[in-house]
Design a protein around this motif. Structure first.
Motif, PDB file in Angstrom:
ATOM      1  N   GLY A  34       0.806  -1.213   0.000  1.00 44.04           N
ATOM      2  CA  GLY A  34       0.000   0.000   0.000  1.00 44.04           C
ATOM      3  C   GLY A  34       0.840   1.265   0.000  1.00 44.04           C
ATOM      4  O   GLY A  34       1.954   1.289   0.531  1.00 44.04           O
ATOM      5  N   GLU A  35       0.310   2.313  -0.616  1.00 42.39           N
ATOM      6  CA  GLU A  35       1.046   3.577  -0.635  1.00 42.39           C
ATOM      7  C   GLU A  35       0.988   4.244   0.736  1.00 42.39           C
ATOM      8  O   GLU A  35       0.165   3.905   1.591  1.00 42.39           O
ATOM      9  N   PHE A  36       1.872   5.254   0.917  1.00 46.92           N
ATOM     10  CA  PHE A  36       2.095   5.744   2.277  1.00 46.92           C
ATOM     11  C   PHE A  36       0.899   6.456   2.888  1.00 46.92           C
ATOM     12  O   PHE A  36       0.777   6.498   4.117  1.00 46.92           O
ATOM     13  N   ILE A  37      -0.035   7.034   2.091  1.00 47.83           N
ATOM     14  CA  ILE A  37      -1.131   7.753   2.753  1.00 47.83           C
ATOM     15  C   ILE A  37      -2.128   6.800   3.413  1.00 47.83           C
ATOM     16  O   ILE A  37      -3.021   7.253   4.124  1.00 47.83           O
ATOM     17  N   ARG A  38      -1.939   5.507   3.221  1.00 43.20           N
ATOM     18  CA  ARG A  38      -2.778   4.574   3.992  1.00 43.20           C
ATOM     19  C   ARG A  38      -2.522   4.716   5.490  1.00 43.20           C
ATOM     20  O   ARG A  38      -3.350   4.308   6.308  1.00 43.20           O
ATOM     21  N   ARG A  39      -1.364   5.281   5.853  1.00 47.08           N
ATOM     22  CA  ARG A  39      -1.025   5.384   7.278  1.00 47.08           C
ATOM     23  C   ARG A  39      -1.429   6.732   7.874  1.00 47.08           C
ATOM     24  O   ARG A  39      -1.235   6.978   9.066  1.00 47.08           O
ATOM     25  N   LEU A  40      -1.982   7.636   7.040  1.00 45.27           N
ATOM     26  CA  LEU A  40      -2.321   8.963   7.532  1.00 45.27           C
ATOM     27  C   LEU A  40      -3.642   8.962   8.310  1.00 45.27           C
ATOM     28  O   LEU A  40      -4.631   8.399   7.864  1.00 45.27           O
TER      29      LEU A  40
END
Length: 773
Positions: free
Chosen positions: A50-56
């Motif tokens: 998954g790309e990083f904005i999944r963690r935002l």
């Protein structure tokens, strides 16, 4: 496959268009979602982790609301491009798509094998849209950025703040969704160039260029009028009075007098018509020059009565007014409800989620947001098996090496005034159209805004109306209506912002003029939408900012509101209106039919804030550094240093050991790492992390002992993205602005151009028309 709407057999204007989204964060992905809402078939490709904005944050049922809205209405696939078989799936998608959108750092798509040169060999009809952080050329080309970096360095943050205060960034990722609209528009221009002239190509834009273009008229104040950029609180640099005033019940009311008639109406409301004769306040320019003393006079009067009194009086006189509203007030407001400006999306994995609704109403086609959210990666096997499900689009390539602007040969009649409509006309002109501006006898009222240039017109008027021809027509008279109808009978696009039902009263309703010109694309631009109690009310930049929650994203809660210094309602709602026009033009290329496209300032800005509405639905936790806590946070003014503030945030590639080295270099280590929560969640302790606001005093204990350049010199050795706050006026001479060729000169005057770099040339720069001519 056709994406039929609820209305049987009605499709979106982009029906049949295939879009491949290999982008990340918001700009690229949401651009693909916008095109999908308009009928295109969009596929999202990302890595299995998954790309990083999944963690935002915030999360809803453990899923990032930001990620969800950025990628909604797309088929979702997870592919490991390092595995040959999965790379071939992505490559095959690239060989069959019409549009590919990516927003990596310059060169990344080439390195992973999905660059334009590689894919266009087998797909010559490919429209390939790249949006890097700072531009594909220049000294900053290899640097990365998120929304706040662009706010800081584009000059955007330098326009926001209390009177004589310090610059602030919006506590909301505004630049990303606004940039996504520009990426969608550039993709549509590429598509139109392919359809009209057989020329597909690689198109470039950047977060940086889009951020500056959003401030076109404010940049014009420095470039054309030589005015310094000032922080004005809730006041405007263009007109006065145009700010928020406190009432007897302690609430603040936004009052905006953009025109002379609105000023005279306000004076009647105040019971002080002598103000209209005061030499200090005779013209708008006079009032702006004496803004502070005028604000004191008006403010003292407004304090004497409560909200209801002023609403009744201001509405009677037609003076734009409104309030700073929170989400609870917005979602239940009758104007929002009657126009359906908020929609609810559904899913099994994330639950229900709010979003802004489609901001266009098409007469022949329909935009639709799929009400069911897709679970990340759930379409992977289907995409591996079937791809887009059809063959590559037939394309007859034009072998001419000289590219033609996509709207060349199209005639646009621009009968709008003020801010938004003229900006739409300007962007059509920048894409090659012939634009004829129609002004009433006294001229466009925006000519009288401030500051004035040596021509006698305002910097805003000159910025938004260059590259247009002009005619003066009184369209309220029979002779004028005959002249205007003669111009429109062979036009391709007609723009009007007269308000619901007004054009029909003049005999210019779409149903009437389309009988003689069935290929006409007709933009009806309203303030609040064509339904509801506010449909006939006048509005302003400040009032719409308040009604869509922007005034709660700056300053401090409980203190006087602070406006967004850039006129974002004008440029962003204008960009969204342009999306509707370009989509309708594409539909016309395919069918030969024109159509009416209705949109509104309120509807456009509600759509632009979709990520905020999603975050406010049902978050798992009430966490910042944006979205949930943005109304109650202190100002986001970066990290203070000895001289200029800086903004810095971790790259997704930043490793813990490098973070530890960096905070040792800065001196922050001992104070920060002694708290277990900070040590465990170190990635969230700065930038957009949910602990950033809490830890800011610790960072600033040490950054204030260094200059901005010293701080940047330390953090840039690591995987940290950092910039300093820039002044918009000074920025016009920055090497990066020069490298992307964003500012052009004609006869000693400098203008911000369209925020794209393309194989076709921008039209030669022409100054705005003189009313005498």
């Amino acid at each position: 496959m056709s994406k039929n709407s609820k209305k049987e057999n009605i499709v979106g204007p982009l029906d049949g268009v295939k879009v491949l989204n290999i982008g990340t964060s918001i700009v690229g992905p949401w651009a693909a979602s916008i095109l999908s809402h308009l009928g295109a078939d969009a596929i999202k490709v990302e890595r299995p982790t998954g790309e990083f904005i999944r963690r935002l944050h915030p999360m809803q049922n453990g899923i990032s609301t930001c990620y969800t809205i950025s990628n909604n209405d797309q088929l979702s696939s997870e592919l490991d491009l390092k595995k040959p078989d999965q790379f071939k799936v992505a490559e095959k998608l690239g060989h069959s798509t019409d549009i590919l959108i990516e927003n990596f750092r310059t060169g990344v798509s080439d390195r992973i094998g999905l660059g334009y040169q590689a894919l266009s060999k087998k797909n010559p009809g490919l429209v390939y849209t790249s949006s890097s952080s700072w531009g594909d050329v220049g000294p900053m080309r290899d640097q990365a950025a998120l929304d706040p970096h662009v706010q800081a360095f584009s000059g955007f943050g330098g326009l926001n703040g209390k009177l004589n205060g310090t610059p602030e960034m919006l506590r909301f990722v505004h630049m990303d969704p606004a940039g996504a609209v520009v990426v969608a528009n550039l993709s549509l221009l590429g598509l139109l160039g392919r359809e009209r002239f057989g020329q597909a190509c690689h198109l470039h834009t950047s977060h940086f260029a889009m951020g500056i273009a959003m401030q076109t008229n404010r940049a014009g104040e420095a470039l054309l009028a030589g005015m310094p950029i000032e922080l004005l609180g809730s006041a405007s640099s263009a007109s006065a009075p145009n700010q928020c005033f406190q009432m007897l019940d302690s609430e603040y009311i936004a009052i905006a007098c953009d025109t002379q008639s609105q000023w005279e109406g306000l004076c009647r409301v105040l019971g002080n018509s002598d103000l209209t004769k005061d030499p200090r306040f005779l013209s708008n320019v006079d009032r702006v020059q004496n803004r502070q003393v005028l604000a004191e006079i008006v403010g003292e009067a407004i304090k004497q009565k409560p909200k209801r009194w002023w609403v009744v009086q201001l509405e009677r006189e037609g003076v734009p007014h409104g309030f700073s509203m929170d989400f609870e007030q917005i979602q239940h407001h009758q104007q929002v409800v009657e126009n359906g400006f908020i929609s609810t999306l559904h899913s099994k994995h994330a639950g229900d989620m709010f979003t802004g609704s489609i901001p266009w109403d098409f007469s022949e086609t329909m935009g639709v947001i799929n009400p069911w959210l897709v679970e990340p990666g759930s379409d992977t096997q289907h995409i591996i098996d079937t791809g887009f499900g059809n063959q590559q689009t037939d394309f007859k390539q034009n072998q001419d090496e000289e590219f033609i602007a996509p709207l060349a040969g199209l005639k646009v009649i621009d009968a709008t005034q003020g801010y938004t409509g003229p900006y739409v006309g300007l962007m059509l002109a920048e894409a090659g159209a012939e634009v004829i501006k129609i002004e009433p006898k006294g001229g466009d009222w925006a000519r009288d805004l401030a500051p004035r240039t040596p021509t006698g017109s305002s910097a805003l008027f000159e910025s938004f109306n260059r590259n247009k021809d002009s005619k003066t027509i009184d369209w309220t008279s029979k002779d004028g209506q005959a002249q205007l109808k003669d111009l429109v009978k062979d036009a391709d696009v007609f723009l009007e912002d007269w308000g619901p039902g007004v054009a029909e009263g003049y005999g210019f309703g779409y149903g009437t003029i389309s009988k003689e010109n069935p290929k006409l694309v007709y933009l009806a631009l309203s303030a609040y939408g064509e339904k509801g109690p506010f449909r006939d009310r006048p509005t302003s930049e400040l009032v719409i900012q308040g009604m869509t929650g922007y005034l709660r994203l700056l300053g401090n809660l409980g203190e006087p509101p602070v406006r967004v210094g850039a006129d974002i309602v004008a440029t962003c709602s204008g960009a969204i209106a342009l999306t509707g026009i370009l989509s309708a033009l594409y539909y016309r290329e395919k069918t030969g039919l024109g159509q009416r496209v209705a949109t509104s300032l309120l509807g456009a800005m509600m759509f632009l804030r979709s990520h905020e509405w999603a975050a406010m639905t049902n978050p798992d936790e009430w966490l910042g550094d944006s979205y949930c806590t943005n109304e109650t946070d202190a100002p986001h003014d970066g990290y203070q240093t000895k001289d200029r503030p800086v903004y810095m945030s971790p790259s997704p590639l930043l490793k813990r050991e490098d973070f530890i080295s960096m905070i040792r270099d800065l001196g922050v280590h001992d104070d920060l790492i002694q708290t277990p929560e900070y040590a465990d969640n170190w990635w969230d302790t700065f930038g957009m992390g949910y602990l950033a606001r809490e830890t800011k005093p610790i960072w600033e204990k040490y950054t204030t002992q260094l200059t901005a350049q010293e701080v940047l010199g330390i953090v840039e050795k690591y995987e940290v993205w950092a910039v300093e706050f820039a002044d918009l006026g000074a920025l016009m001479d920055h090497p990066q602005v020069a490298a992307i060729n964003l500012v052009h000169d004609v006869d000693g005057k400098r203008y911000v151009r369209a925020p794209w770099r393309t194989p076709w040339e921008l039209p030669p720069l022409r100054q705005a028309p003189d009313l005498k001519d």
